[in-house]
Design a protein around this motif. Structure first.
Motif, mmCIF file in Angstrom:
data_model
loop_
_atom_site.group_PDB
_atom_site.id
_atom_site.type_symbol
_atom_site.label_atom_id
_atom_site.label_comp_id
_atom_site.label_asym_id
_atom_site.label_seq_id
_atom_site.Cartn_x
_atom_site.Cartn_y
_atom_site.Cartn_z
ATOM 1 N N ALA A 1 -2.795 -4.015 -11.592
ATOM 2 C CA ALA A 1 -3.709 -4.612 -10.644
ATOM 3 C C ALA A 1 -3.434 -5.880 -9.921
ATOM 4 O O ALA A 1 -3.525 -6.039 -8.938
ATOM 5 C CB ALA A 1 -5.052 -4.683 -11.526
ATOM 6 N N SER A 2 -2.844 -6.790 -10.841
ATOM 7 C CA SER A 2 -2.136 -7.808 -10.136
ATOM 8 C C SER A 2 -1.054 -7.817 -9.177
ATOM 9 O O SER A 2 -1.264 -8.165 -7.922
ATOM 10 C CB SER A 2 -1.511 -8.750 -11.369
ATOM 11 N N VAL A 3 -0.254 -6.758 -9.362
ATOM 12 C CA VAL A 3 1.006 -6.488 -8.420
ATOM 13 C C VAL A 3 0.223 -5.932 -7.042
ATOM 14 O O VAL A 3 0.618 -6.415 -5.986
ATOM 15 C CB VAL A 3 1.950 -5.633 -8.904
ATOM 16 N N SER A 4 -0.603 -5.048 -7.320
ATOM 17 C CA SER A 4 -1.364 -4.388 -6.147
ATOM 18 C C SER A 4 -2.068 -5.452 -5.161
ATOM 19 O O SER A 4 -2.115 -5.128 -4.041
ATOM 20 C CB SER A 4 -2.013 -3.069 -6.429
ATOM 21 N N ALA A 5 -2.768 -6.053 -5.788
ATOM 22 C CA ALA A 5 -3.683 -7.184 -5.127
ATOM 23 C C ALA A 5 -2.908 -8.484 -4.461
ATOM 24 O O ALA A 5 -3.135 -8.336 -3.213
ATOM 25 C CB ALA A 5 -4.659 -7.759 -6.309
ATOM 26 N N ARG A 6 -1.890 -8.638 -4.993
ATOM 27 C CA ARG A 6 -0.624 -9.374 -4.466
ATOM 28 C C ARG A 6 -0.289 -8.768 -3.117
ATOM 29 O O ARG A 6 0.114 -9.323 -2.127
ATOM 30 C CB ARG A 6 0.112 -9.997 -5.355
ATOM 31 N N GLU A 7 0.302 -7.472 -3.224
ATOM 32 C CA GLU A 7 0.610 -6.876 -2.258
ATOM 33 C C GLU A 7 -0.146 -6.704 -1.048
ATOM 34 O O GLU A 7 0.341 -6.356 0.060
ATOM 35 C CB GLU A 7 1.245 -5.422 -2.778
ATOM 36 N N ALA A 8 -1.400 -6.714 -1.292
ATOM 37 C CA ALA A 8 -2.449 -6.339 -0.316
ATOM 38 C C ALA A 8 -2.904 -7.428 0.571
ATOM 39 O O ALA A 8 -3.300 -7.544 1.797
ATOM 40 C CB ALA A 8 -3.768 -5.905 -0.946
ATOM 41 N N VAL A 9 -2.510 -8.804 0.020
ATOM 42 C CA VAL A 9 -2.683 -10.002 0.786
ATOM 43 C C VAL A 9 -1.330 -10.336 1.587
ATOM 44 O O VAL A 9 -0.444 -10.407 1.273
ATOM 45 C CB VAL A 9 -2.950 -11.084 -0.242
ATOM 46 N N ALA A 10 -1.698 -10.798 2.857
ATOM 47 C CA ALA A 10 -0.610 -10.779 3.714
ATOM 48 C C ALA A 10 0.301 -11.978 3.344
ATOM 49 O O ALA A 10 1.486 -11.997 3.722
ATOM 50 C CB ALA A 10 -1.269 -11.054 5.234
ATOM 51 N N HIS A 11 -0.413 -13.010 3.154
ATOM 52 C CA HIS A 11 0.217 -14.307 2.779
ATOM 53 C C HIS A 11 -0.358 -14.981 1.495
ATOM 54 O O HIS A 11 -1.057 -15.904 1.563
ATOM 55 C CB HIS A 11 0.132 -15.296 3.963
#
Length: 546
Positions: A122-132
């Motif tokens: 969850a943490s990794v995928s959420a971070r990847e979803a945010v452009a910056h």
């Protein structure tokens, strides 16, 4: 005897988690809104998180309505999908991706090890979803929760407690990581909402709520700069049907247009969130990438939302009507059928249509209250299941200077009774008391056809049986609509009554109303009967006894 803790998650736990998370965010929504200073100080993070979880919870409830004991993988996927289509705001969009990341792992296993891995995904995928990505935000809190959960393989309750503790510790450290939080003297609002959601997970798996910090939130009322002081003017959100390659190109284009870009989802359906000055360009980019829908555009200087499938009623691009421009009193009522909606609209109410299996969300009720254009509003939810949703909507618009009273009507016939005694010329409190008394004095019944075999308070029913409900509980199981209706009516009148209200669906037997009216005349001489058409999509028969 010590409580036996679950060694693995199941569908019931997921359902409980959604319900408890919704309750927690309902309690803390206003406080979370009050500390919302990043990325825009628009004071709606708590509300957006609530609406996102509300959508997830409704999706899970739909699974349980269709299947008595649903498959676990189907349940967690429904939770994630519901959050995706109902995600609101920056933090709500990120939360939906966190739930999606968790669902991908939990669909493969339900023990403590899988829960820990799910939090990591969850943490990794959420971070990847945010452009910056920015530290000191909900992303930081999610990463800390995942790191704490990964320390050892344990039972699900221990993993949930570790994640919650790690998230709380990280939340307290957010002001030192983000200057805008430090200046305001607050923790990150999105991170605080995530802590509430993880606390609900602890309670769902262990049966015990974590000990909450009863102190006031740090800087509960920060001094905020006007939303329009800096940064883009609009928040644009939409669902997008597109392939991954098109979404990759869309990310690049939107990143050049604005900031706070978050794109979550997958498998052909995405939720796009961005802050821009040119809202039209952001929507056009979505049209070029695929098929956008449920488009929602919010100007940061107002509370209004423009356009879009899913933006029911409400203010348009011009923003919310100022409290000083409002006048008089209005009634907003949720109705389960077009016929009832027309009836109440003719009586002066602003109506919200509740379609079968699609209860209105808080945002729809907020839009309806705003569109009523009154300083004082009486809200009639007309459904016990909408109590929390209606309360959240009322709280949100009270912050805008609108006086709202929630009359806890549990059925449409109670709402009709309340509307019948509504007098806008008398004092607001007196009007609300009279409407509440009229609703409370009305017993309500309903006829429905069972869709499957199930256990009820009146015994086991089979698919096709006619169910007679009184005050929300199944009281009669029959095979004939007319006979069952008469039995229900007799039971409701056994305690007395002066007026019977009948609301019939479009597909009810043609002679049903006449037969019930004749039955009342022949057996209860002092009781009057009034009949209304419910129209298409209304319940088969609604009965009110005042």
């Amino acid at each position: 005897m010590p409580q036996t803790l679950p060694q693995a998650l199941d569908s019931a736990v997921v359902r409980s988690w959604c319900s408890l998370a919704l309750e927690a965010l309902g309690r803390e929504r206003e406080e979370i809104d009050s500390i919302n200073v990043y990325p825009v100080a628009d004071g709606d993070t708590g509300t957006n998180l609530y609406l996102t979880v509300e959508s997830a919870s409704q999706a899970v409830e739909a699974v349980f309505a269709a299947i008595t004991v649903p498959d676990f993988a189907d349940t967690v996927r429904a939770m994630a999908h519901g959050a995706l289509i109902g995600a609101r705001g920056n933090s709500g969009t990120i939360l939906s991706q966190l739930l999606r990341g968790m669902s991908e792992v939990l669909a493969e296993g339900r023990d403590g090890d899988h829960l820990a891995r799910a939090l990591g995904r969850a943490s990794v995928s959420a971070r990847e979803a945010v452009a910056h990505p920015v530290e000191g935000t909900i992303l930081t809190v999610a990463a800390a929760a995942a790191s704490a959960a990964a320390e050892g393989s344990r039972d699900v309750a221990a993993v949930a407690r570790a994640a919650y503790a790690g998230a709380r510790t990280a939340l307290e450290a957010t002001p030192a990581q983000l200057a805008v939080l430090e200046r305001a003297g607050v923790v990150d609002a999105g991170g605080r909402g995530l802590v509430a959601v993880l606390g609900a997970l602890v309670e769902a798996v262990s049966g015990q709520a974590p000990v909450r910090d009863r102190r006031a939130p740090r800087g509960a009322a920060p001094v905020m700069e006007p939303c329009s002081a800096a940064g883009p003017a609009y928040e644009v959100i939409y669902l997008l049907e597109a392939d991954r390659a098109a979404v990759t190109r869309l990310r690049e284009r939107l990143d050049a247009l604005g900031d706070s870009l978050v794109v979550v989802g997958g498998d052909g359906l995405w939720n796009v969130h961005v802050h821009v000055d040119d809202a039209g360009a952001a929507v056009e980019a979505g049209i070029e990438a695929g098929r956008p829908h449920r488009i929602r555009i919010t100007h940061f200087g107002t509370s209004g939302a423009a356009g879009g499938h899913g933006a029911a009623g409400g203010a348009g691009a011009s923003g919310t009507q100022a409290p000083g421009d409002r006048a008089g009193r209005a009634v907003v009522a949720v109705l389960p059928g077009e016929g009832l909606a027309r009836l109440c609209a003719e009586a002066g109410a602003t109506t919200v249509l509740a379609r079968p299996g699609e209860p209105p969300a808080s945002g729809e009720l907020v839009d309806a209250i705003r569109s009523a254009g009154a300083r004082e509003v009486v809200l009639l939810p007309n459904d016990a299941a909408l109590r929390h949703t209606a309360a959240a909507a009322a709280e949100q618009v009270r912050a805008e200077g609108i006086r709202v009273a929630l009359v806890p009507t549990r059925a449409a016939v109670q709402g009709i009774a309340a509307l019948a005694v509504h007098e806008p010329e008398r004092r607001f409190d007196e009007d609300v008391v009279a409407m509440t008394a009229a609703a409370g004095a009305t017993r309500y019944g309903e006829l429905a056809v069972a869709e499957r075999q199930s256990f009820t308070s009146a015994g086991v029913c089979q698919a096709g049986d006619v169910l007679g409900l009184i005050d929300g509980d199944v009281a009669v199981i029959g095979q004939d609509v007319r006979a069952t209706a008469v039995t229900v009516l007799n039971r409701m009148l056994s305690a007395g009554g002066e007026l019977v209200t009948l609301v019939l669906a479009e597909d009810a037997p043609e002679d049903l109303a006449a037969r019930l009216e004749a039955h009342v005349r022949g057996t209860h001489l002092a009781v009057d009967t009034v009949t209304y058409p419910g129209g298409p999509q209304a319940p088969l028969l609604l009965i009110g006894v005042e």
